[in-house]
Design an enzyme around this catalytic site. Structure first.
Site, PDB file in Angstrom:
ATOM      1  N   CYS A  15       0.849  -1.189   0.000  1.00  0.00           N
ATOM      2  CA  CYS A  15       0.000   0.000   0.000  1.00  0.00           C
ATOM      3  C   CYS A  15       0.882   1.235   0.000  1.00  0.00           C
ATOM      4  O   CYS A  15       2.110   1.146   0.115  1.00  0.00           O
ATOM      5  CB  CYS A  15      -0.949   0.016   1.213  1.00  0.00           C
ATOM      6  SG  CYS A  15      -0.110   0.375   2.771  1.00  0.00           S
ATOM      7  N   CYS A  18       3.235   1.675   2.932  1.00  0.00           N
ATOM      8  CA  CYS A  18       4.513   0.970   2.848  1.00  0.00           C
ATOM      9  C   CYS A  18       5.541   1.836   2.131  1.00  0.00           C
ATOM     10  O   CYS A  18       6.695   1.957   2.558  1.00  0.00           O
ATOM     11  CB  CYS A  18       4.347  -0.353   2.100  1.00  0.00           C
ATOM     12  SG  CYS A  18       3.209  -1.525   2.870  1.00  0.00           S
ATOM     13  N   ASP A 418       9.845  25.456 -34.301  1.00  0.00           N
ATOM     14  CA  ASP A 418      10.897  25.794 -35.239  1.00  0.00           C
ATOM     15  C   ASP A 418      10.301  25.666 -36.644  1.00  0.00           C
ATOM     16  O   ASP A 418       9.263  25.034 -36.827  1.00  0.00           O
ATOM     17  CB  ASP A 418      12.069  24.829 -35.059  1.00  0.00           C
ATOM     18  CG  ASP A 418      13.161  25.038 -36.085  1.00  0.00           C
ATOM     19  OD1 ASP A 418      13.524  26.195 -36.325  1.00  0.00           O
ATOM     20  OD2 ASP A 418      13.625  24.036 -36.659  1.00  0.00           O
ATOM     21  N   ASP A 608      13.903  20.412 -33.912  1.00  0.00           N
ATOM     22  CA  ASP A 608      14.620  19.205 -34.323  1.00  0.00           C
ATOM     23  C   ASP A 608      16.102  19.437 -34.560  1.00  0.00           C
ATOM     24  O   ASP A 608      16.830  18.494 -34.839  1.00  0.00           O
ATOM     25  CB  ASP A 608      14.009  18.637 -35.601  1.00  0.00           C
ATOM     26  CG  ASP A 608      14.327  19.499 -36.818  1.00  0.00           C
ATOM     27  OD1 ASP A 608      14.400  20.723 -36.661  1.00  0.00           O
ATOM     28  OD2 ASP A 608      14.504  18.930 -37.910  1.00  0.00           O
ATOM     29  N   ASP A 612      18.096  24.380 -31.883  1.00  0.00           N
ATOM     30  CA  ASP A 612      16.890  24.405 -31.052  1.00  0.00           C
ATOM     31  C   ASP A 612      17.154  23.916 -29.631  1.00  0.00           C
ATOM     32  O   ASP A 612      16.308  24.084 -28.754  1.00  0.00           O
ATOM     33  CB  ASP A 612      15.794  23.517 -31.669  1.00  0.00           C
ATOM     34  CG  ASP A 612      15.375  23.997 -33.042  1.00  0.00           C
ATOM     35  OD1 ASP A 612      15.295  25.222 -33.234  1.00  0.00           O
ATOM     36  OD2 ASP A 612      15.132  23.150 -33.923  1.00  0.00           O
TER      37      ASP A 612
END
Length: 720
Positions: A15, A18, A418, A608, A612
């Site tokens: 649980c 714990c 971009d 990409d 960037d």
């Protein structure tokens, strides 16, 4: 001071209490700067400084807290052992539940039918309870020691509730009070119903967290290994880099490699989302998990296991599933002290009903309080939805690196794109050349410099260059976001944007009207302008639909590009963007992003390229297109493995669906406990009503509460 991360597998947790106990114990160790124990995945993640005492000390500390720990196994090593272990555990759980259900049902029948001989009926009930106690002994073996250590958990509530009912009934049986009601049946039903709920919850939770196994279902269990001219069928897990395997039509590729013989088409849909097969020939790279369509291939493996593309994806998914989302902070804090609060509520209930009611009422209502409270629902509300959402994203080609990223994606208000390679196809072409030099010589010099650059514009120039031997370049310099420079035949050449020439104090003529809207690469030799290379790019076919879809989701779309103003303005006009900025250096992109963050809510960046990377890292949510540079992918919070921008829309919708479910789960967990505990304590009866909750019904409600949040999270598996 170094800050290292460590991951451990923790077993024995049942649980959220714990998990909180493990966190409290390990947090006290020197050098531990951050810790998160994920009950849903059974993982302990911590960050440490140089004062860290070592992994062995952490393992020992967890053991002292009553659990077992070990260094986490690498997620990206496929195998069938976990499946076999889960199946074996399922059979054991089912067998124990069947025994408990049979004897609990028999006990309930005896309890309500046998009324003539109180003592004989009590002895029979006690005998029937013994098999239930034996099969459910785990609740007592875990719960009582945890209570004695001062770190009670859900098992402590169950074991105390069942023990109280059993001990009270034994005392009544010994005293011979024939008018009293025995609670043997309540103890049996508490154990049985909780066992049923935990069994269903564990299976549902495994289903929600099965994304990593599904990834490795993509690889075949065996492969055809070619060694010394002979073909051997070996397990995929035994393959190593350098091995040569043979692939026949229709077979899955077992690991990453390079084709050394043969031609075929390969279906890479599982990586890129592209349904059309990609032609492959000698020296082309292939990835594990993709499908060889129509030819026979001989492949030399280059990466297996965790080093393969599939292995790296699995590692990202597992790390993300083990992370904590900010939304979980309150629930985790509450669940850490929840069990103590329930014991206090049960004690207050017992005392109050002993004073204003009867001993039987005090026992009945305090038992109900103990077994109706559900810390598991609080502890599972966020992580299980997080696991399910991140796993579903991985199946869709959207790799979300952590829970915080999933939450931020759901809260996006602004998204910066971009241009080149993101909104456009990234495959520009040279449209025209305008030079004061002889065109062939001008393009040859441009190609000689641009061949050292990975920028899409550089590839366009080299592709359009004359087919001849390129001159030698000395003192090459790459200026990301600006251009390239170098010495050719003793003369200094520069090819870049207007800013690069301006920094070199080189003046450029006005742009010809027919070149406006195109990207211009300016060339200069020995400080004198030499010409323009006009490059054109095409929009991705899905870009317009993606921008419209995001705007319908109330996300403002911006474009930051290093391209010239005219080219950027044309793209912004075609896509109907909310805003754009052009001719930006990487530093200016970063500055523009920070300024936008100050005036908006949650700002994301989609890119990409290498230029960037700073903006991706600084944004609230960095999204890298998978076909982009390694630097961009490393800087991002989310990686889209395909080149299709529709995945950005899918990411937003999936994240919002996940956090809608998280909010539902948190509401249910808090509402259930806030409503259930007072009802179980007999508030209605105390106010003069006759309606009460039976302890057995409360146990069933507790079991179903945690199961409810898990099943609700599983709805993400059907997300479209």
């Amino acid at each position: 001071m170094n800050n290292n991360t460590h991951t451990f597998s923790v077993t024995g947790m049942h649980c959220a209490g714990c998990a909180a106990a493990v966190e409290r114990a390990v947090k006290k160790l020197p050098g531990v700067t951050g810790i998160y124990v994920n009950f849903a995945t059974g993982k302990l993640n911590l960050s440490s400084t140089n004062d860290y005492p070592g992994d062995e000390v952490v393992i020992e500390t967890v053991q002292k807290a009553g659990f077992k720990a070990a260094l986490a196994e690498t997620a990206s090593v496929p195998g069938t052992e976990p499946d076999n272990r889960d199946s074996q555990n399922d059979r054991i759980e089912l067998c124990r539940f069947a025994i408990c259900a049979f004897f609990a049902a028999a006990l309930t029948v005896i309890c309500h039918i046998q009324k003539t001989d109180f003592y004989s009926s009590g002895i029979i009930q006690l005998v029937l309870l013994i098999p239930v106690l034996y099969c459910g002994r785990g609740f007592f073996l875990r719960g009582i020691p945890a209570l004695l250590r001062g770190t009670p958990n859900m098992d402590s509530l169950i074991s105390c509730g069942a023990s109280a009912g059993m001990i009270y009934s034994i005392v009544l049986l010994i005293s011979g009070d024939a008018a009293a009601h025995l609670y043997f049946d309540a103890s049996a039903m508490i154990i049985t119903l909780i066992m049923l709920g935990k069994m269903l919850e564990n299976r549902a939770r495994r289903k929600a967290s099965g994304a990593i196994r599904k990834l490795f279902d993509l690889t075949p269990p065996t492969a055809c290994l070619v060694r010394n001219g002979q073909e051997l069928i070996v397990p995929t897990a035994d393959l190593r880099p350098g091995d040569v395997v043979r692939l026949r039509p229709g077979e899955k590729i077992p690991a990453d490699g390079k084709i050394i013989d043969g031609n075929s088409s390969v279906n890479e849909a599982m990586l890129t989302g592209e349904s059309l097969p990609v032609p492959k020939r000698q020296d082309d790279a292939v990835c594990g998990g993709t499908v060889n369509v129509d030819g026979t291939l001989l492949i030399q493996l280059t990466a297996t296991g965790e080093a393969s593309v599939l292995g790296q994806i699995a590692a990202i998914v597992q790390k993300a599933q083990d992370s904590r989302a900010p939304a979980a902070a309150l629930a985790d804090k509450v669940s850490g002290y929840f069990v103590w609060g329930i014991f206090a509520a049960a004690a207050v209930t017992a005392i109050a009903w002993s004073i204003w009611g009867s001993g039987a009422d005090a026992l009945n209502f305090s038992l109900s309080v103990l077994v109706i409270a559900c810390p598991c629902a609080l502890g599972l509300a966020t992580p299980v939805a997080l696991i399910s959402g991140i796993g579903k994203g991985a199946a869709m080609g959207i790799l979300i690196k952590n829970g915080a990223a999933l939450e931020k994606a759901a809260k996006l208000t602004d998204l910066v794109f971009d241009k080149t390679g993101t909104l456009t196809s990234g495959i520009p072409e040279v449209k025209s050349v305008h030079t004061l030099w002889q065109e062939t010589e001008f393009m040859t010099h441009a190609a000689a410099l641009e061949k050292f650059s990975n920028h899409p514009l550089a590839h366009a120039v080299t592709s359009a260059a004359p087919d001849c031997v390129l001159p030698e370049v000395k003192e090459f310099a790459d200026h990301p976001g600006y251009g390239v420079a170098g010495i050719i035949n003793g003369r200094k050449w520069i090819f870049g944007n207007f800013k690069m020439l301006s920094q070199a104090s080189i003046s450029c003529p006005d742009i010809p009207e027919n070149l406006r809207g195109l990207t211009l690469i300016c060339g200069a030799c020995d400080g004198e302008f030499a010409g323009f290379i006009a490059v054109g790019d095409t929009l991705r076919p899905e870009s317009s639909d993606v921008i419209k879809a995001l705007q319908k989701l109330h996300i403002k779309c911006h474009m930051f590009t290093g391209d010239n103003y005219d080219a950027a303005a044309k793209t912004a006009r075609l896509l109907q963007l909310d805003d754009f900025q052009a001719a930006l250096s990487p530093q200016e992109k970063l500055s523009g992003l920070k300024k936008l963050q100050q005036n908006s809510g949650c700002t994301g960046m989609v890119g990409d390229g290498i230029n960037d990377a700073p903006a991706l890292a600084a944004s609230d949510l960095g999204v890298a297109v998978g076909s982009g540079s390694d630097v961009a992918i490393e800087s991002a919070d989310v990686v889209i493995t395909s080149a299709n921008l529709q995945a950005v829309v899918q990411m937003v919708r999936l994240s919002r669906a996940a956090f809608k479910i998280i909010r539902q789960n948190l509401f249910w967990a808090f509402f259930y406990n806030l409503l259930g505990i007072p009802l179980a304590a007999g508030v209605i009866a105390a106010c003069g009503g006759s309606w009460t909750l039976n302890p057995a019904f409360c146990a069933g409600a507790m079991a179903m509460s945690s199961l409810t949040v898990v099943l609700n999270a599983l709805r993400l598996q059907r997300f479209k």
